[in-house]
Design a protein around this motif. Structure first.
Motif, PDB file in Angstrom:
ATOM      1  N   GLU A   1      25.139  44.025  -6.198  1.00  0.00           N
ATOM      2  CA  GLU A   1      24.907  45.061  -6.021  1.00  0.00           C
ATOM      3  C   GLU A   1      25.667  44.999  -4.755  1.00  0.00           C
ATOM      4  N   GLU A   2      25.340  43.981  -3.586  1.00  0.00           N
ATOM      5  CA  GLU A   2      25.552  43.815  -1.762  1.00  0.00           C
ATOM      6  C   GLU A   2      27.594  43.375  -2.372  1.00  0.00           C
ATOM      7  N   ILE A   3      27.706  42.861  -3.095  1.00  0.00           N
ATOM      8  CA  ILE A   3      29.298  42.314  -3.127  1.00  0.00           C
ATOM      9  C   ILE A   3      29.897  43.737  -3.696  1.00  0.00           C
ATOM     10  N   GLU A   4      29.478  44.634  -4.382  1.00  0.00           N
ATOM     11  CA  GLU A   4      29.711  46.150  -4.896  1.00  0.00           C
ATOM     12  C   GLU A   4      30.244  47.467  -3.637  1.00  0.00           C
ATOM     13  N   ARG A   5      28.748  47.197  -2.458  1.00  0.00           N
ATOM     14  CA  ARG A   5      28.999  47.906  -1.567  1.00  0.00           C
ATOM     15  C   ARG A   5      29.591  47.621  -0.988  1.00  0.00           C
TER      16      ARG A   5
ATOM     17  N   ARG B   1      27.020  37.662  -8.544  1.00  0.00           N
ATOM     18  CA  ARG B   1      25.972  36.986  -6.936  1.00  0.00           C
ATOM     19  C   ARG B   1      26.722  36.071  -6.456  1.00  0.00           C
ATOM     20  N   ILE B   2      26.451  35.575  -5.091  1.00  0.00           N
ATOM     21  CA  ILE B   2      27.225  34.411  -4.283  1.00  0.00           C
ATOM     22  C   ILE B   2      26.621  33.417  -3.848  1.00  0.00           C
ATOM     23  N   GLU B   3      25.649  32.215  -4.312  1.00  0.00           N
ATOM     24  CA  GLU B   3      24.984  32.017  -3.747  1.00  0.00           C
ATOM     25  C   GLU B   3      25.542  30.814  -2.414  1.00  0.00           C
ATOM     26  N   VAL B   4      24.867  30.488  -1.022  1.00  0.00           N
ATOM     27  CA  VAL B   4      25.072  30.004  -0.488  1.00  0.00           C
ATOM     28  C   VAL B   4      24.226  28.710   0.082  1.00  0.00           C
TER      29      VAL B   4
ATOM     30  N   VAL C   1      18.667  29.234   1.938  1.00  0.00           N
ATOM     31  CA  VAL C   1      19.611  29.823   0.887  1.00  0.00           C
ATOM     32  C   VAL C   1      19.662  31.206   1.765  1.00  0.00           C
ATOM     33  N   PHE C   2      21.492  31.771   1.694  1.00  0.00           N
ATOM     34  CA  PHE C   2      21.279  32.931   1.566  1.00  0.00           C
ATOM     35  C   PHE C   2      22.330  33.594   0.240  1.00  0.00           C
ATOM     36  N   VAL C   3      22.319  35.015   0.057  1.00  0.00           N
ATOM     37  CA  VAL C   3      23.007  34.953  -1.304  1.00  0.00           C
ATOM     38  C   VAL C   3      23.108  36.721  -1.272  1.00  0.00           C
ATOM     39  N   LEU C   4      24.254  36.652  -1.611  1.00  0.00           N
ATOM     40  CA  LEU C   4      25.125  38.554  -1.823  1.00  0.00           C
ATOM     41  C   LEU C   4      25.091  38.558  -3.609  1.00  0.00           C
TER      42      LEU C   4
ATOM     43  N   LEU D   1      37.174  35.069   0.173  1.00  0.00           N
ATOM     44  CA  LEU D   1      36.880  34.354   1.303  1.00  0.00           C
ATOM     45  C   LEU D   1      36.544  34.545   2.241  1.00  0.00           C
ATOM     46  N   SER D   2      37.257  35.038   3.254  1.00  0.00           N
ATOM     47  CA  SER D   2      37.572  35.464   4.614  1.00  0.00           C
ATOM     48  C   SER D   2      35.967  36.959   4.257  1.00  0.00           C
ATOM     49  N   ASP D   3      35.903  37.570   2.670  1.00  0.00           N
ATOM     50  CA  ASP D   3      35.459  38.682   3.212  1.00  0.00           C
ATOM     51  C   ASP D   3      33.522  38.391   2.979  1.00  0.00           C
ATOM     52  N   TYR D   4      32.962  37.880   1.808  1.00  0.00           N
ATOM     53  CA  TYR D   4      31.556  36.804   2.327  1.00  0.00           C
ATOM     54  C   TYR D   4      31.602  36.165   3.124  1.00  0.00           C
ATOM     55  N   THR D   5      31.899  35.242   3.848  1.00  0.00           N
ATOM     56  CA  THR D   5      32.272  34.459   4.787  1.00  0.00           C
ATOM     57  C   THR D   5      31.688  35.103   6.264  1.00  0.00           C
ATOM     58  N   LEU D   6      32.412  36.722   6.463  1.00  0.00           N
ATOM     59  CA  LEU D   6      31.571  37.317   7.437  1.00  0.00           C
ATOM     60  C   LEU D   6      30.593  37.973   7.133  1.00  0.00           C
ATOM     61  N   ARG D   7      29.717  37.867   6.804  1.00  0.00           N
ATOM     62  CA  ARG D   7      28.533  38.486   6.008  1.00  0.00           C
ATOM     63  C   ARG D   7      27.133  37.325   6.131  1.00  0.00           C
ATOM     64  N   LEU D   8      27.724  36.488   6.416  1.00  0.00           N
ATOM     65  CA  LEU D   8      26.788  35.205   6.263  1.00  0.00           C
ATOM     66  C   LEU D   8      26.613  34.769   7.547  1.00  0.00           C
ATOM     67  N   PRO D   9      24.822  34.187   7.952  1.00  0.00           N
ATOM     68  CA  PRO D   9      25.400  33.559   9.360  1.00  0.00           C
ATOM     69  C   PRO D   9      24.534  32.318   9.306  1.00  0.00           C
ATOM     70  N   ASN D  10      26.000  31.649  10.195  1.00  0.00           N
ATOM     71  CA  ASN D  10      26.073  30.357  10.074  1.00  0.00           C
ATOM     72  C   ASN D  10      26.995  29.513   9.856  1.00  0.00           C
TER      73      ASN D  10
END
Length: 801
Positions: free
Chosen positions: A141-145, A219-222, A135-138, A151-160
């Motif tokens: 604080e990470e979303i703001e910073r 937060r965004i949980e994957v 599980v990966f979480v943004l 969608l394209s923003d957070y998918t670029l910041r998560l592995p696989n």
């Protein structure tokens, strides 16, 4: 240091509860009902003889879950403070001090360490480090910073994870570990489930609603891999859950503005507080608006790919008693755009100058979403009963060029309306004792939903069409798909000894799919007219899951898990095979990993490895005649790989994080592909390597009243193929891409100012292919494809009142 960080040191003094016991870590019988956290801590100290010290302002307005059973005081305390900003700072074998987590306001004498992020990936609150799965979480604080907005923003910041588009924003597709939709039309459910506050955004498999404008996000949980006992249907690849911020009694207001080359302007505003002066009725209102001229030059139209959007959310919360919490939320957002992010391959490869498109058709499109949710939670002594009710409506009106070329060959007009009504009842038990099984808890429930999508599409040949057709001829598709889904799920967790957790669960799914419609083919694309028809079928499956987790120390644990996933079958919606049925698909995933923290939690290292086996995949292939394209269950695949995450704060003002993903996702059997046997070929939208690196440095300025900061973010994705590769032997894979962002500014207690440049080196890269790309050679033009954003720069400011 800003005043907010000093408040803990100048607040009420620490209070000691109970007497110190040398055997405080020994298992004891504990029974503390759900109540205000300060009272619960006092009762825990009295029952156990354990000293617990905490600043009074840190527990003000906080509430504890019920704790009952035989356990160590530390375990009971962990349950009580889950979901708060508190962490345990041990000072001896018989007592603790509770302090704020890093990222929350803190006292000057507290060291800044890594956050213990609370997640709900298993449908109950626990820290990320306790989850036996990838599980990966943004965090907020990470979303703001990172200024994450879509969608394209957070998918670029998560592995696989990878993101592609297909000609319009309604055709976005996301893969997790190489698993995504491999069909050129809607299925009957998603391969990757998208949720907002546990409400699924793509219940029918349509991707129209999966990219909501993000604002006021907690937060965004994957969660990677099948999630049958957690998020239910349609999560073979994984689940993405966006959690919005909820109302609190404290007054809070903020306004944020941004200006740059694009979007040209953006504004967000939030106001929060109690309407009654207490917890009886609280409200949170957030709104945003954005205007953008875009970054692709529409040469023949003397315009750019502009986009405007706005939205708002009103959330109400009531806590009439210590046991009852009621939440009502309504949100709406709308995006208008005159063209998707499509540019010629030639302008991408040039590496300089503006991205260009030579279409002569003036596009005009709109996507809107409305979501209403109601959640009630009541804490009994034996557990918490939760009811979730939701209504979702997503509409799109798309008018666009069919091939995005200067030659006017095709235009495409579609209209779709997707609605979904869902209800879930869930019970999250308190801990209890079972012989041999030890401390036991469970989560179980039932949910059902009714979803439908009404779709109308029209493809009209233009003056340069290569297809012989009379004037005004078109292909018109008019269809409706209805899906009723029933799920019964449950999972038990056992701790026969304190260090070992065993979990086992399953979900029974029953999905009824109804489809009806007609197709008028006045052009000859599909060989003739398909009269009105209706079809119906029901699909059922039980999806089990199990996991084992062992805590070797307080800071190191390992786990292994097996999970299964299921996606219902459906009916073809395009072509002469209109209405032809395809069957369900399924997957089984084996996973193992570890979670660890080191050096007083200044370093966290987590890793996982997986092997997923995918059967009866729904994908686009040729029909039995070998003439037409349709959706069939035509292949098998496997996906093997790993994720590793390293997050460290070696000193208080320096953060560094690296996330790496490796995926080898290939067809193990696909002999019926339109271009021949694809067995052993990599799946579409499945890059082998993904790497995300973040570094940030802060330094106190202005007599410690503010922090200056500089931040760098790097995202690398190796080359991959698109869906088109399954039917076009001339299709070339997308190149790898590197995207680098820089941010610098000043943060204070009540304000923030930031300068940023995103995609600083102006990397040119494809994110998808249009359906008409193959027509370009007929007109001697360079194909037009989906592209990622050009260099973006600007200023962003935020004020808190």
């Amino acid at each position: 240091m800003n005043p907010l960080r000093k408040c803990g040191a100048t607040a009420l003094s620490l209070f000691a509860l109970g007497c110190i016991s040398a055997a405080a870590q020994e298992v004891q019988t504990i029974d503390v009902p759900a109540q205000p956290l300060a009272t619960a801590i006092a009762e825990l100290a009295a029952e156990t003889g354990w000293q617990i010290s905490v600043a009074a302002d840190l527990v003000e307005n906080e509430r504890s879950a019920a704790v009952s059973g035989t356990m160590a005081p530390a375990e009971a305390l962990a349950v009580m403070i889950a979901g708060t900003d508190l962490r345990v700072d041990r000072v001896g074998s018989d007592g603790v001090v509770l302090r704020r987590q890093s990222g929350a306001a803190r006292t000057d004498d507290e060291p800044l360490i890594m956050n213990d992020i609370v997640v709900t990936a298993r449908r109950f609150e626990e820290t990320l480090q306790d989850v036996p799965g990838s599980v990966f979480v943004l965090s907020d604080e990470e979303i703001e910073r990172s200024n994450i907005d879509d969608l394209s923003d957070y998918t670029l910041r998560l592995p696989n994870i990878n993101f592609i588009e297909g000609g319009t924003p309604t055709e976005s597709e996301v893969s997790i570990r190489g698993i995504s939709n491999i069909v050129q039309q809607s299925a009957s459910g998603p391969a990757v489930g998208f949720y907002v506050d546990e409400v699924i955004l793509n219940p029918t498999g349509s991707n129209t609603g999966i990219d909501p404008n993000l604002f006021d996000i907690e937060r965004i949980e994957v969660a990677y891999g099948p999630q049958g006992t957690s998020f239910g249907r349609g999560t073979i690849g994984g689940a993405i859950n966006i959690v919005t911020k909820k109302p609190t009694p404290e007054f809070e207001a903020s306004i944020e503005a941004e200006g740059g080359n694009y979007p040209d302007g953006r504004i967000k505003a939030t106001v929060n507080g109690s309407l009654t002066g207490d917890n009886l009725l609280m409200a949170r209102l957030t709104a945003f608006g954005e205007i953008s001229d875009g970054y692709i030059d529409l040469v023949n139209l003397d315009n750019f790919n502009g986009e405007n959007s706005f939205g708002a959310r009103l959330a109400l919360r009531s806590e009439p008693t210590d046991r009852l919490t009621l939440d009502l939320s309504g949100s709406f957002d709308r995006t208008n755009f005159n063209q998707a992010n499509v540019a010629t391959v030639e302008s991408i490869e040039s590496g300089s100058g503006p991205l260009e498109n030579f279409t002569t058709v003036e596009p005009d499109s709109e996507v809107s979403r409305a979501l209403i949710t109601f959640r009630g939670a009541y804490d009994f002594d034996f557990g918490t009963l939760i009811s979730n009710t939701s209504y979702l409506r997503v509409t799109s009106d798309i008018f666009s060029d069919g091939e995005f070329l200067e030659a006017d060959a095709l235009t495409l007009a579609t209209n779709s309306t997707e609605t979904s009504i869902a209800q879930e009842f869930r019970l999250e038990s308190a801990d209890f004792k079972l012989p041999l099984a030890g401390t036991t808890s469970f989560v179980g429930g039932v949910n059902f939903s009714f979803s439908d999508e009404a779709f109308t599409g029209e493809v009209t040949p233009g003056p340069a069409s290569p297809f012989p057709a009379p004037p005004g001829a078109a292909v018109v598709i008019d269809s409706t798909e209805e899906i009723f889904d029933l799920g019964v799920f449950g999972e038990f967790r056992f701790r026969p000894i304190e260090q070992l957790e065993l979990a086992a669960g399953a979900r029974f799914t029953r999905t009824k799919v109804s489809f009806e419609g007609e197709q008028i083919d006045g052009v000859g694309f599909f060989g003739g007219v398909v009269p009105f028809q209706s079809f119906e079928d029901t699909f059922s499956q039980i999806s089990p899951r199990g996991s084992i987790k062992y805590d070797w120390t307080d800071n190191f644990s390992t786990y292994s898990a097996i999970s299964t996933g299921f996606r219902a079958g459906g009916f073809n919606q395009i072509g002469p095979n209109f209405g032809l049925q395809f069957d369900e698909e399924s997957a089984i995933n084996f996973e193992g990993g570890f979670r660890s923290s080191w050096f007083d939690n200044r370093l966290q290292v987590n890793g996982s490895g997986f092997a997923l086996f995918y059967e009866d995949i729904q994908l686009t292939s040729t029909d039995p005649t070998g003439t037409f394209i349709a959706v069939f269950n035509a292949a098998e695949a496997r996906s093997i790989g790993a994720e590793i995450s390293v997050q460290t704060r070696p000193v208080d003002n320096l953060f560094f994080g690296i996330d790496y993903g490796l995926t080898k996702a290939v067809f193990t059997g696909f002999s019926t592909a339109p271009i021949g046997d694809l067995s052993g070929v990599t799946l579409p939208n499945a890059p082998t390597h993904t790497l995300r690196v973040t570094a940030e440095y802060e330094h106190e300025i202005l007599n410690n009243a503010a922090d200056a900061f500089i931040r760098a973010e790097h995202s690398f994705t190796s080359g991959f193929t698109n869906l088109v590769a399954l039917s076009d032997p001339t299709f070339e894979p997308f190149d790898s891409r590197n995207v680098v962002n820089f941010r610098a500014g000043v943060r204070a207690e009540r304000w923030e100012l930031e300068a940023f440049v995103e995609n600083a080196f102006d990397a040119r890269y494809q994110t998808g292919s249009t359906g008409g790309a193959g027509l370009a050679p007929l007109f001697g033009e360079s194909p037009a494809v989906e592209v990622g954003p050009s260099r973006r720069y600007g200023l962003r400011g935020r004020i808190l009142f």
